[in-house]
Design an enzyme around this catalytic site. Sequence first.
Site, mmCIF file in Angstrom:
data_model
loop_
_atom_site.group_PDB
_atom_site.id
_atom_site.type_symbol
_atom_site.label_atom_id
_atom_site.label_comp_id
_atom_site.label_asym_id
_atom_site.label_seq_id
_atom_site.Cartn_x
_atom_site.Cartn_y
_atom_site.Cartn_z
ATOM 1 N N ASP A 166 0.856 -1.187 0.000
ATOM 2 C CA ASP A 166 0.000 0.000 0.000
ATOM 3 C C ASP A 166 0.892 1.238 0.000
ATOM 4 O O ASP A 166 1.489 1.572 1.033
ATOM 5 C CB ASP A 166 -0.922 0.011 1.237
ATOM 6 C CG ASP A 166 -2.002 -1.071 1.162
ATOM 7 O OD1 ASP A 166 -1.842 -2.029 0.370
ATOM 8 O OD2 ASP A 166 -3.006 -0.956 1.892
ATOM 9 N N LYS A 229 -6.937 3.407 -3.281
ATOM 10 C CA LYS A 229 -7.350 3.361 -1.882
ATOM 11 C C LYS A 229 -7.528 4.783 -1.375
ATOM 12 O O LYS A 229 -6.772 5.675 -1.774
ATOM 13 C CB LYS A 229 -6.267 2.611 -1.104
ATOM 14 C CG LYS A 229 -6.420 2.574 0.401
ATOM 15 C CD LYS A 229 -5.305 1.728 1.044
ATOM 16 C CE LYS A 229 -5.286 1.879 2.550
ATOM 17 N NZ LYS A 229 -4.175 1.138 3.176
ATOM 18 N N LYS A 265 -10.259 0.217 -2.448
ATOM 19 C CA LYS A 265 -10.147 -0.007 -1.004
ATOM 20 C C LYS A 265 -10.421 1.277 -0.230
ATOM 21 O O LYS A 265 -9.598 2.186 -0.207
ATOM 22 C CB LYS A 265 -8.749 -0.518 -0.657
ATOM 23 C CG LYS A 265 -8.545 -0.742 0.847
ATOM 24 C CD LYS A 265 -7.168 -1.315 1.160
ATOM 25 C CE LYS A 265 -6.926 -1.364 2.668
ATOM 26 N NZ LYS A 265 -5.558 -1.825 3.008
#
Lengths: 329, 779
Positions: A166, A229, A265
């Site tokens: 991430d 995300k 996400k």
Amino acid sequence: MQTDTREKTAQLPQTVEPRNPGTDLDLDWVMAAQANRSAIERRVATLPGRRTVKKDYQAAWLCRAISCIDLTTLAGDDTAGRVARLCAKARQPVRADLLDALGMQGLTVGAVCVYHDMIAPAITALTGSGIPVAAVSTGFPAGLSPLHLRVHEIEESVKAGAAEIDIVISRRHVLTGNWEALYDEMRSFRAACGDAHVKAILATGELGSLRNVARASLVCMMAGADFIKTSTGKERVNATLPVSLVMIRAIRDYYSQTGVRVGYKPAGGISKAKDALAYLMLIKEELGRDWLSPHLFRFGASSLLGDIERQLEHHVTGAYSADYRHPMG
Amino acid sequence: MKEIYDSMDYGPAPEDASEALAWLVDQGDRFGHFIDGAFTEPGNGFVSKNPATGETLATLTQASQADVDAAVAAARRAQGKWARLGGHGRARYLYSLARLLQKNARLCAVLETLDNGKPIRESRDIDVPLVQRHFYYHAGMAQLMDSELPDREPVGVCGQVIPWNFPLLMLAWKVAPALAMGNTVVLKPAEYTSLTALLFADLCRQAGLPRGVVNIVTGDGAVGEMIVTHPDIDKVAFTGSTEVGRRIRQATAGSGKALTLELGGKSPYIVFDDADLDSAVEGLVDAIWFNQGQVCCAGSRLLVQEGIAERFHDKLRARMQSLRIGNPLDKCIDIGAVVDPVQLQAITEMVDNCTEGDRFSVHAQLPAGGCFYPPTLITGLEPSHRLMQEEIFGPVLVSTTFRTPGEAVELANNTRYGLAASVWSENVNLALDVAPKLAAGVVWVNGTNMFDAAAGFGGVRESGFGREGGWEGLRAYTRAKGRRRKMEKIESNTGENGAVDGIDRTAKLYIGGKQARPDGGYSRQVFGRSGKLLGQVPEANRKDIRNAVEAARGASGWSRTTGHLRAQILYFIAENLSARAEEFSHRINQMKGGRSGEKEVEASIRRLFTYAAWADKFDGQVHGVPLRGVALAMREPLGVIGALCADEAPLLGLVSVMGPALAMGNRVVLVASEPYPLAATDFYQVLETSDVPGGVVNILTGTHEGLAPVLASHLDVDAVWSFSSSDVSGVIERESAGNLKRTWVNFDLVRDWYGPAGEGRDFLEAATEVKNIWVPYGE
């Protein structure tokens, strides 16, 4: 009485989604992206009135939510022991008797998400479970360390066994409209990830406008992000439904132009079962059923699971539950 | 469980209808009318069905003339006392009704859905909350009436006929303002959907509303006709089709009844290439697939900029696929049932007869036994196609493309209707430039179908007239205080032929800024009070009217000028009139006899000053609607106003209608005082020296009886006013039905042109149309 108006398509079990190879940076496309905040807020505000799931359907949807959770700990005081406990919860997110009652034996969360130094203990704790370890990287959460160190951090985490990385983008590139810089940065992160999947954290709470969110989403996808995300969980405002709508519409546009499905996400601030259902419904409505799987959708959450467990016990027993009845993660 | 986990279907989520069905059983499944505070015995009637299943819900009673008479009589008896109760007293009752509606919200919503077929989501989240909001809002209006509207009084007994698409909401829009302003009502719900009105009657009883204040009679169109033609009804309010509205206009013509009509539409939904396309697609769901498209202001005509059309249509078709059609009581349903098999058949026929364009319908398995129609998009139709012009009143969207903002406006306005419009663009300059140019009573910028009690709703052109909601909506339910006496027709003076003093002056018509000879080539002699010949005036005929209207239509630039400029010109007219005051007063004295000329000229100069003053001060409002954004209530000119000027005050009467019309940006065709026309023909010389652009003011002379019907039936005239002493009010109202132009006629009642009744807000409001432009914002 009701009918499903979706075209019936054969849903093949697809365990691995082809990765997003990215495209050239298409600035015309980026600059044409618009996001009207009032209209977007109306859409998300009315959605819970338009869709709902009850009884068995609700329980099944909540199980689906669990399967999409990136069970997360990102604290300065994380230790191997703390991470091991979290991983145990990831393997057995809901009490076995409840899963038996629901007929959902074997349910696990989507992944465990930790800082770099916790990758090793997490991998040890998850051995044999098939649950991937995700690591936050690139100078998380601010992303302001030297670029070569951020790239190197990715490489280290991949070497340590993280299957998912991430990354955080440089918000300043968005705020100054330097889309080329954002694209190049994301490209280099993607390259550093190798076979590990990369999730691009936009930190939407710091991007100033929904239009910027839409444009940053497109640029990151063009640069090869596997997931986009919302947040690090450390910004003042984290995942919201309006921001989510903007990002998933960008994903839909990207899919219609390239045929590539990019995952989504939302992270931070999603702590209630009801919120999780709202997200799942938004995804189903805007992107379709295909996206409702851990390959394309994750919740970045730490306390959400607890509320879902209570709801599931209520579904099984008919009585409202208490948090101490469910094992800690 | 595992299966659902894999399919991720929604599953059934039915709303429980047992309370609503129990309420029907408690009422015996049979209903009479609600008259004078009590339900009458059920009589011969008809059944009310659930359109989603075809099941019978209850038996209703067809009202007889005697029932309607009883209801009107009860309303009449109750009205005086209700008005005298005062604003606060009425506010208490309206507040109580709002509370009761809130306490019974779910019952109202479920009953509405059972009866009408609309999705429970809509009745629960939109209709019923808006109903409550209207009663709360108008409780406030009742409270404020005494202080804020001191010069207004109730109209009296209101006859209200409402449609089946928003049964309870349309009741609220009609009943709440009427009651707030001290009127009493006789209301007829639509035959398909009377149940929530009867539930409302029950709530009136629970609220302890004085008997006779609200009366509800049920039945078909024949009952509606009994109400609108009833001699003891003072005001008629109708929402429904343009066809029926037109008939009501004709039926009430000349009766003295006040009238407001909220009719059909073919509202444009304009998407520019810089819009947030996904949001614009989603907006269409709320525009044309709201209430199965059975919405008068539905965005039913999609106009999309050519460069993005294909992409936009693709997105739209994809979105349509996820619309869910089915049992309206299911909480996951987007599209419920059409109200009745008759409507379903009408929609089906209209669409099936369309052989052009590309038709796309959602392939859904429609539930058996109910009135369901799939969401449909027809692209590639030209503006000339029937489906681009006529209201389908179903979930069917038609679409065409445009190239430029100017073309978008032209296409949008290429319709007989003018109810609502949506404009989608992220460019504030573009959106706020286009919105005022659209012929519509309501414009939504980056949104659609937004409603609130604080913002007026209503149309222009053949979408009707009058506003419901906001301060502007109260006008329909009040009138100026005071009684006025009847006037006699003022006959022209007669006299002997002879020579006119001095050089012969040929009065002409004044059309398009030029003096024009009459088409027919006839003139009429004008004699003084003493019988002396004063001159000749042209006898205008229908072709002169045609020419004058054409000139006025052409002078559209006037409507785009600033208030400041219009004020300057009105002052200039006053200045030039003042310079010739003596001549004008002499002329008036010659025609009318006596010595009132000086006073009339002086009053005319004052009046011009009044409207010069108003030209830049009759502000619109910003309504406090519940959203992050504004609803701008803009006052717009009507366009072309034809006016038959007062006979008794040849100069002041003319100036009194020209002033407000010009100040607000209208162009006028004025028909001069019939017996005393020479002041008007002298007056065009004043206009010529005062920088009034050609065509803005046109002056004709001739008989009012001859010219009134021509003006009133002219389809390019937006309003007709009459202060004539000839009996032309009836013919004007009747002939106005052609394009449903606004009318303001005197019913032969005297107006004191020198007093407060001779000028002010009544004139300014008649000269303007309120357009509400909703601008939600947020970055």
